[in-house]
Design a protein around this motif. Structure first.
Motif, PDB file in Angstrom:
ATOM      1  N   PHE A  47      -0.832  34.727  19.482  1.00 42.95           N
ATOM      2  CA  PHE A  47       0.466  35.229  19.020  1.00 42.95           C
ATOM      3  C   PHE A  47       1.609  34.338  19.514  1.00 42.95           C
ATOM      4  O   PHE A  47       2.536  34.023  18.774  1.00 42.95           O
ATOM      5  CB  PHE A  47       0.693  36.661  19.507  1.00 42.95           C
ATOM      6  CG  PHE A  47      -0.232  37.680  18.887  1.00 42.95           C
ATOM      7  CD1 PHE A  47      -0.650  37.557  17.569  1.00 42.95           C
ATOM      8  CD2 PHE A  47      -0.688  38.773  19.620  1.00 42.95           C
ATOM      9  CE1 PHE A  47      -1.503  38.499  16.991  1.00 42.95           C
ATOM     10  CE2 PHE A  47      -1.531  39.715  19.051  1.00 42.95           C
ATOM     11  CZ  PHE A  47      -1.942  39.574  17.740  1.00 42.95           C
ATOM     12  N   GLN A  48       1.526  33.931  20.776  1.00 37.90           N
ATOM     13  CA  GLN A  48       2.615  33.122  21.339  1.00 37.90           C
ATOM     14  C   GLN A  48       2.697  31.747  20.687  1.00 37.90           C
ATOM     15  O   GLN A  48       3.782  31.183  20.539  1.00 37.90           O
ATOM     16  CB  GLN A  48       2.441  33.011  22.855  1.00 37.90           C
ATOM     17  CG  GLN A  48       2.840  34.287  23.583  1.00 37.90           C
ATOM     18  CD  GLN A  48       2.626  34.230  25.084  1.00 37.90           C
ATOM     19  OE1 GLN A  48       1.845  33.419  25.571  1.00 37.90           O
ATOM     20  NE2 GLN A  48       3.316  35.105  25.813  1.00 37.90           N
ATOM     21  N   LYS A  49       1.541  31.230  20.277  1.00 37.28           N
ATOM     22  CA  LYS A  49       1.520  29.934  19.581  1.00 37.28           C
ATOM     23  C   LYS A  49       2.336  30.023  18.290  1.00 37.28           C
ATOM     24  O   LYS A  49       3.096  29.112  17.948  1.00 37.28           O
ATOM     25  CB  LYS A  49       0.055  29.567  19.269  1.00 37.28           C
ATOM     26  CG  LYS A  49      -0.164  28.109  18.957  1.00 37.28           C
ATOM     27  CD  LYS A  49      -1.645  27.813  18.723  1.00 37.28           C
ATOM     28  CE  LYS A  49      -2.448  27.893  20.007  1.00 37.28           C
ATOM     29  NZ  LYS A  49      -3.875  27.528  19.782  1.00 37.28           N
ATOM     30  N   VAL A  50       2.206  31.151  17.588  1.00 38.49           N
ATOM     31  CA  VAL A  50       2.920  31.343  16.322  1.00 38.49           C
ATOM     32  C   VAL A  50       4.398  31.644  16.578  1.00 38.49           C
ATOM     33  O   VAL A  50       5.285  31.061  15.936  1.00 38.49           O
ATOM     34  CB  VAL A  50       2.256  32.489  15.522  1.00 38.49           C
ATOM     35  CG1 VAL A  50       3.093  32.854  14.316  1.00 38.49           C
ATOM     36  CG2 VAL A  50       0.863  32.071  15.074  1.00 38.49           C
ATOM     37  N   GLY A  75       6.184  30.835  19.085  1.00 34.33           N
ATOM     38  CA  GLY A  75       6.863  29.681  19.679  1.00 34.33           C
ATOM     39  C   GLY A  75       7.140  28.553  18.707  1.00 34.33           C
ATOM     40  O   GLY A  75       7.798  27.572  19.061  1.00 34.33           O
ATOM     41  N   ARG A  76       6.644  28.679  17.473  1.00 40.49           N
ATOM     42  CA  ARG A  76       6.815  27.618  16.472  1.00 40.49           C
ATOM     43  C   ARG A  76       7.961  27.985  15.537  1.00 40.49           C
ATOM     44  O   ARG A  76       7.955  29.071  14.948  1.00 40.49           O
ATOM     45  CB  ARG A  76       5.514  27.477  15.682  1.00 40.49           C
ATOM     46  CG  ARG A  76       5.396  26.213  14.859  1.00 40.49           C
ATOM     47  CD  ARG A  76       4.053  26.144  14.173  1.00 40.49           C
ATOM     48  NE  ARG A  76       3.979  27.063  13.050  1.00 40.49           N
ATOM     49  CZ  ARG A  76       2.929  27.827  12.767  1.00 40.49           C
ATOM     50  NH1 ARG A  76       1.871  27.818  13.537  1.00 40.49           N
ATOM     51  NH2 ARG A  76       2.937  28.634  11.712  1.00 40.49           N
ATOM     52  N   PRO A  77       8.958  27.123  15.386  1.00 36.65           N
ATOM     53  CA  PRO A  77      10.077  27.438  14.471  1.00 36.65           C
ATOM     54  C   PRO A  77       9.569  27.685  13.050  1.00 36.65           C
ATOM     55  O   PRO A  77       8.592  27.068  12.613  1.00 36.65           O
ATOM     56  CB  PRO A  77      10.959  26.192  14.531  1.00 36.65           C
ATOM     57  CG  PRO A  77      10.592  25.512  15.806  1.00 36.65           C
ATOM     58  CD  PRO A  77       9.143  25.813  16.046  1.00 36.65           C
ATOM     59  N   MET A  78      10.221  28.579  12.344  1.00 38.00           N
ATOM     60  CA  MET A  78       9.815  28.906  10.983  1.00 38.00           C
ATOM     61  C   MET A  78      10.272  27.829   9.999  1.00 38.00           C
ATOM     62  O   MET A  78      11.355  27.278  10.139  1.00 38.00           O
ATOM     63  CB  MET A  78      10.373  30.266  10.574  1.00 38.00           C
ATOM     64  CG  MET A  78       9.538  31.418  11.113  1.00 38.00           C
ATOM     65  SD  MET A  78      10.314  33.036  10.969  1.00 38.00           S
ATOM     66  CE  MET A  78      10.511  33.197   9.223  1.00 38.00           C
ATOM     67  N   LEU A  79       9.423  27.563   9.010  1.00 36.49           N
ATOM     68  CA  LEU A  79       9.753  26.625   7.938  1.00 36.49           C
ATOM     69  C   LEU A  79      10.562  27.360   6.868  1.00 36.49           C
ATOM     70  O   LEU A  79      10.475  28.596   6.756  1.00 36.49           O
ATOM     71  CB  LEU A  79       8.468  26.067   7.320  1.00 36.49           C
ATOM     72  CG  LEU A  79       7.527  25.326   8.280  1.00 36.49           C
ATOM     73  CD1 LEU A  79       6.193  25.043   7.613  1.00 36.49           C
ATOM     74  CD2 LEU A  79       8.177  24.037   8.756  1.00 36.49           C
ATOM     75  N   PRO A  80      11.332  26.634   6.059  1.00 38.06           N
ATOM     76  CA  PRO A  80      12.140  27.297   5.028  1.00 38.06           C
ATOM     77  C   PRO A  80      11.329  28.237   4.130  1.00 38.06           C
ATOM     78  O   PRO A  80      11.759  29.344   3.829  1.00 38.06           O
ATOM     79  CB  PRO A  80      12.716  26.126   4.227  1.00 38.06           C
ATOM     80  CG  PRO A  80      12.762  24.995   5.204  1.00 38.06           C
ATOM     81  CD  PRO A  80      11.577  25.174   6.104  1.00 38.06           C
ATOM     82  N   GLN A  81      10.123  27.782   3.732  1.00 42.39           N
ATOM     83  CA  GLN A  81       9.330  28.634   2.837  1.00 42.39           C
ATOM     84  C   GLN A  81       8.818  29.882   3.543  1.00 42.39           C
ATOM     85  O   GLN A  81       8.524  30.899   2.900  1.00 42.39           O
ATOM     86  CB  GLN A  81       8.163  27.850   2.205  1.00 42.39           C
ATOM     87  CG  GLN A  81       7.183  27.224   3.186  1.00 42.39           C
ATOM     88  CD  GLN A  81       7.526  25.776   3.496  1.00 42.39           C
ATOM     89  OE1 GLN A  81       8.697  25.433   3.609  1.00 42.39           O
ATOM     90  NE2 GLN A  81       6.521  24.928   3.647  1.00 42.39           N
TER      91      GLN A  81
END
Length: 302
Positions: A279-282, A284-290
């Motif tokens: 969960f933290q891996k996801v 911690g990752r910035p969201m893409l425009p799509q």
């Protein structure tokens, strides 16, 4: 190997590997590793490109054993992959004019799941239907056939993405062709009011979609949760709120989203650590425009 060395052998036997072809890692299933070796040395597919037609022609059809959605029986079904139509289709009868399902290449994923499916050549194919994930489970007795299907699907995805993102390099596109799940396994969950008892469910973390099923081989998820980034108000916490009742497994996880909290429990501390890490891996990752568009259309299903 003795006379030429590993690098020289690779330069010969891997001289014409297509960009989309899946190169297995040591952690991949035996089928992928075995067929890579056979393709490379026995069939010499990467020296002779004409031998690559089964997965590079842009069209493929054949019979696969498919698991029935309701009865769990595997029955022979005709599958057709056509890059021109951008779709994988299957038919309940060989002479049927209309397909039972049409899976758009744009939203399709394939991953080998031999343990879950109970067959060494078992492949799980997922696609989106009305913005919800649908699973189908297939296999073929011939290992080469199954890996050829897998790479044909990757080739179709590759060519679709080349058109969709004309400026992207092969290096950018190849990781998007197919993906393994970040994590799968059983947890307990409760509903949105957090007053009813916790129920054991099978969970699959597919990129930012956390899906849960009553049974690992269910065709449809009982519910899906979108997990965004910390910048968008998503947080993962160990433990449960103090007032929580009705759970059986002691190791709790709380996922905080902008709308509500989701509560889960794991049977072991090691299991909780693995889920929290995924969960933290996801988060911690910035969201893409799509991904903002996916979030906007996402239906939280309690």
């Amino acid at each position: 190997m003795a006379s030429h060395g590993n690098e020289a052998a690779r330069a010969t036997f891997e001289s014409k590997v297509p960009s989309f072809y899946y190169r297995p890692a040591s952690s991949d299933c035996q089928l992928l590793r075995e067929q890579w070796v056979r393709a490379k040395y026995e069939r010499q597919e990467f020296i002779l490109p004409e031998k690559q037609e089964p997965y590079s022609a842009g069209y493929r059809e054949g019979l696969l054993w498919k698991r029935g959605r309701d009865n769990g029986q595997f029955l022979s079904r005709k599958f057709v992959l056509t890059e021109r139509e951008g779709a994988l289709k299957y038919f309940n009868k060989n002479d049927a004019k209309e397909p039972k399902a049409i899976m758009k290449i744009e939203h399709l994923n394939a991953t080998f799941q031999p343990a879950k499916i109970g067959h060494p050549h078992g492949l799980q194919v997922t696609y989106l239907k009305d913005n919800s994930t649908r699973n189908i489970f297939v296999y073929h007795e011939d290992g080469k056939e199954m890996v050829d299907w897998f790479n044909a699907l990757r080739a179709a995805r590759f060519h679709y993405l080349q058109v969709a993102f004309p400026g992207a390099s092969d290096v950018d596109l190849v990781p998007k062709l197919s993906r393994n799940y970040l994590k799968e396994g059983y947890m307990e969950k409760t509903g949105p009011k957090q007053t009813e008892g916790f129920r054991k469910r099978w969970f699959t973390m597919d990129d930012r979609r956390l899906m849960y099923f009553k049974d690992p081989l269910d065709a449809f998820a009982r519910g899906e949760v979108f997990i965004g980034s910390k910048e968008s108000g998503y947080t993962v916490l160990e433990g449960l709120p103090p007032s929580t009742q009705g759970y059986h497994w002691p190791h709790g996880i709380t996922i905080v989203t902008p709308e509500r909290k989701f509560l889960f429990t794991c049977e072991t501390e090691a299991g909780r650590r693995e889920w929290v890490e995924a969960f933290q891996k996801v988060v911690g990752r910035p969201m893409l425009p799509q991904e903002y568009a996916v979030e906007a259309h996402f239906k939280h299903k309690p």
